[in-house]
Write a protein that holds these residues in place. Sequence first.
Motif, mmCIF file in Angstrom:
data_model
loop_
_atom_site.group_PDB
_atom_site.id
_atom_site.type_symbol
_atom_site.label_atom_id
_atom_site.label_comp_id
_atom_site.label_asym_id
_atom_site.label_seq_id
_atom_site.Cartn_x
_atom_site.Cartn_y
_atom_site.Cartn_z
ATOM 1 N N SER A 1 22.918 6.023 -6.388
ATOM 2 C CA SER A 1 21.776 6.942 -6.403
ATOM 3 C C SER A 1 20.573 6.276 -5.751
ATOM 4 C CB SER A 1 21.436 7.353 -7.838
ATOM 5 O OG SER A 1 20.785 6.285 -8.507
ATOM 6 N N LYS A 2 19.513 7.049 -5.597
ATOM 7 C CA LYS A 2 18.300 6.499 -4.976
ATOM 8 C C LYS A 2 17.729 5.329 -5.775
ATOM 9 C CE LYS A 2 15.348 10.093 -6.946
ATOM 10 N NZ LYS A 2 14.482 11.229 -6.590
ATOM 11 N N ALA A 3 18.033 5.254 -7.050
ATOM 12 C CA ALA A 3 17.568 4.123 -7.863
ATOM 13 C C ALA A 3 18.163 2.802 -7.384
ATOM 14 C CB ALA A 3 17.917 4.353 -9.331
ATOM 15 N N ASP A 4 19.252 2.865 -6.609
ATOM 16 C CA ASP A 4 19.913 1.660 -6.105
ATOM 17 C C ASP A 4 19.362 1.184 -4.767
ATOM 18 O OD1 ASP A 4 21.768 1.586 -8.297
ATOM 19 O OD2 ASP A 4 22.849 3.239 -7.347
ATOM 20 N N LEU A 5 18.435 1.933 -4.156
ATOM 21 C CA LEU A 5 17.875 1.534 -2.867
ATOM 22 C C LEU A 5 17.080 0.240 -2.996
ATOM 23 C CD1 LEU A 5 16.686 5.002 -1.526
ATOM 24 C CD2 LEU A 5 18.585 3.615 -0.639
ATOM 25 N N VAL A 6 17.364 -0.727 -2.128
ATOM 26 C CA VAL A 6 16.622 -1.992 -2.130
ATOM 27 C C VAL A 6 15.845 -2.209 -0.836
ATOM 28 C CG1 VAL A 6 18.096 -3.130 -3.831
ATOM 29 C CG2 VAL A 6 18.661 -3.327 -1.404
ATOM 30 N N ARG B 1 0.846 -1.204 0.000
ATOM 31 C CA ARG B 1 0.000 0.000 0.000
ATOM 32 C C ARG B 1 0.874 1.244 0.000
ATOM 33 N NH1 ARG B 1 -3.561 -2.017 4.982
ATOM 34 N NH2 ARG B 1 -4.072 -4.028 4.102
ATOM 35 N N GLY B 2 1.261 1.679 -1.161
ATOM 36 C CA GLY B 2 1.927 2.968 -1.239
ATOM 37 C C GLY B 2 3.431 2.987 -1.393
ATOM 38 N N GLY B 3 3.930 2.737 -2.583
ATOM 39 C CA GLY B 3 5.306 3.036 -2.913
ATOM 40 C C GLY B 3 6.377 2.100 -2.400
ATOM 41 N N TYR B 4 6.046 0.860 -2.146
ATOM 42 C CA TYR B 4 7.086 -0.083 -1.747
ATOM 43 C C TYR B 4 6.784 -1.450 -2.319
ATOM 44 C CZ TYR B 4 3.914 -1.954 1.849
ATOM 45 O OH TYR B 4 2.863 -2.524 2.503
ATOM 46 N N SER B 5 7.736 -2.348 -2.197
ATOM 47 C CA SER B 5 7.583 -3.735 -2.632
ATOM 48 C C SER B 5 7.628 -4.628 -1.402
ATOM 49 C CB SER B 5 8.727 -4.119 -3.576
ATOM 50 O OG SER B 5 8.735 -3.275 -4.700
ATOM 51 N N LEU C 1 12.112 11.671 13.221
ATOM 52 C CA LEU C 1 12.286 10.451 12.443
ATOM 53 C C LEU C 1 13.761 10.156 12.250
ATOM 54 C CD1 LEU C 1 11.756 10.957 8.621
ATOM 55 C CD2 LEU C 1 12.171 12.830 10.191
ATOM 56 N N GLU C 2 14.026 8.943 11.834
ATOM 57 C CA GLU C 2 15.359 8.483 11.445
ATOM 58 C C GLU C 2 15.137 7.440 10.368
ATOM 59 O OE1 GLU C 2 19.230 6.313 13.552
ATOM 60 O OE2 GLU C 2 17.798 7.429 14.792
ATOM 61 N N VAL C 3 15.982 7.421 9.335
ATOM 62 C CA VAL C 3 15.795 6.490 8.228
ATOM 63 C C VAL C 3 17.123 5.810 7.911
ATOM 64 C CG1 VAL C 3 15.111 6.211 5.804
ATOM 65 C CG2 VAL C 3 13.949 7.916 7.231
ATOM 66 N N GLU C 4 17.105 4.470 7.860
ATOM 67 C CA GLU C 4 18.269 3.714 7.415
ATOM 68 C C GLU C 4 17.932 3.021 6.107
ATOM 69 O OE1 GLU C 4 19.017 1.057 10.730
ATOM 70 O OE2 GLU C 4 17.705 -0.462 9.882
ATOM 71 N N ALA C 5 18.967 2.679 5.350
ATOM 72 C CA ALA C 5 18.706 2.110 4.025
ATOM 73 C C ALA C 5 19.816 1.172 3.594
ATOM 74 C CB ALA C 5 18.558 3.239 3.009
ATOM 75 N N ILE C 6 19.481 0.324 2.632
ATOM 76 C CA ILE C 6 20.453 -0.564 1.975
ATOM 77 C C ILE C 6 20.315 -0.304 0.471
ATOM 78 C CG2 ILE C 6 21.177 -2.946 1.548
ATOM 79 C CD1 ILE C 6 19.809 -3.658 4.255
ATOM 80 N N ALA C 7 21.458 -0.163 -0.179
ATOM 81 C CA ALA C 7 21.482 0.044 -1.630
ATOM 82 C C ALA C 7 22.398 -1.006 -2.258
ATOM 83 C CB ALA C 7 21.975 1.458 -1.955
ATOM 84 N N ALA C 8 22.101 -1.371 -3.492
ATOM 85 C CA ALA C 8 22.922 -2.342 -4.205
ATOM 86 C C ALA C 8 23.062 -1.899 -5.652
ATOM 87 C CB ALA C 8 22.289 -3.733 -4.138
ATOM 88 N N ILE D 1 10.412 4.523 -7.636
ATOM 89 C CA ILE D 1 11.289 3.520 -7.020
ATOM 90 C C ILE D 1 10.548 2.896 -5.843
ATOM 91 C CG2 ILE D 1 13.496 3.156 -5.847
ATOM 92 C CD1 ILE D 1 14.384 5.808 -7.352
ATOM 93 N N ALA D 2 10.514 1.559 -5.799
ATOM 94 C CA ALA D 2 9.735 0.868 -4.771
ATOM 95 C C ALA D 2 10.589 -0.173 -4.050
ATOM 96 C CB ALA D 2 8.505 0.216 -5.401
ATOM 97 N N PRO D 3 11.458 0.262 -3.118
ATOM 98 C CA PRO D 3 12.265 -0.703 -2.361
ATOM 99 C C PRO D 3 11.402 -1.459 -1.349
ATOM 100 C CG PRO D 3 12.589 1.504 -1.497
ATOM 101 C CD PRO D 3 11.709 1.641 -2.710
ATOM 102 N N ALA D 4 11.951 -2.513 -0.795
ATOM 103 C CA ALA D 4 11.316 -3.155 0.353
ATOM 104 C C ALA D 4 11.359 -2.131 1.489
ATOM 105 C CB ALA D 4 12.068 -4.430 0.734
ATOM 106 N N MET D 5 10.339 -2.131 2.341
ATOM 107 C CA MET D 5 10.250 -1.048 3.309
ATOM 108 C C MET D 5 9.574 -1.476 4.604
ATOM 109 S SD MET D 5 8.743 2.709 2.536
ATOM 110 C CE MET D 5 9.627 2.633 0.996
#
Length: 127
Positions: A70-75, A15-19, A119-126, A101-105
Amino acid sequence: MNRETINAKNAPTPRGGYSQAVKIEDFKKLLFISGQIPVSDDDKVPETFEEQARLVWRNIDAQLKAAGMSKADLVKVTTFLSDRHHATANREIRSEYLGAIAPAMSVVICAIFDEKWLLEVEAIAAQ
């Protein structure tokens, strides 16, 4: 790199912008971004949630660019919110940044290290 978005038909629809899941194979770079906080490079914390959220995404963008990504690499993205009342604004600003872009979230409501941070946001990119 091979990237595949996974949304199993026998599980809830996102529901809304993620996978529900993102599968990556044959990647050369994997970047783990620590929780990015709403603090500017001159050590200022904006007052509103909207300003803080946009700053956090700028900080994520800075880490990605420093790694040649780049943000396109966010998974995978995990967002920690100090209050569930920020959920709608968070979703809107995240969508503004990510676009299609719809990373897992995941989004977690919790107490955050500094009470000024909303807020605080962490991320993984590949790549």
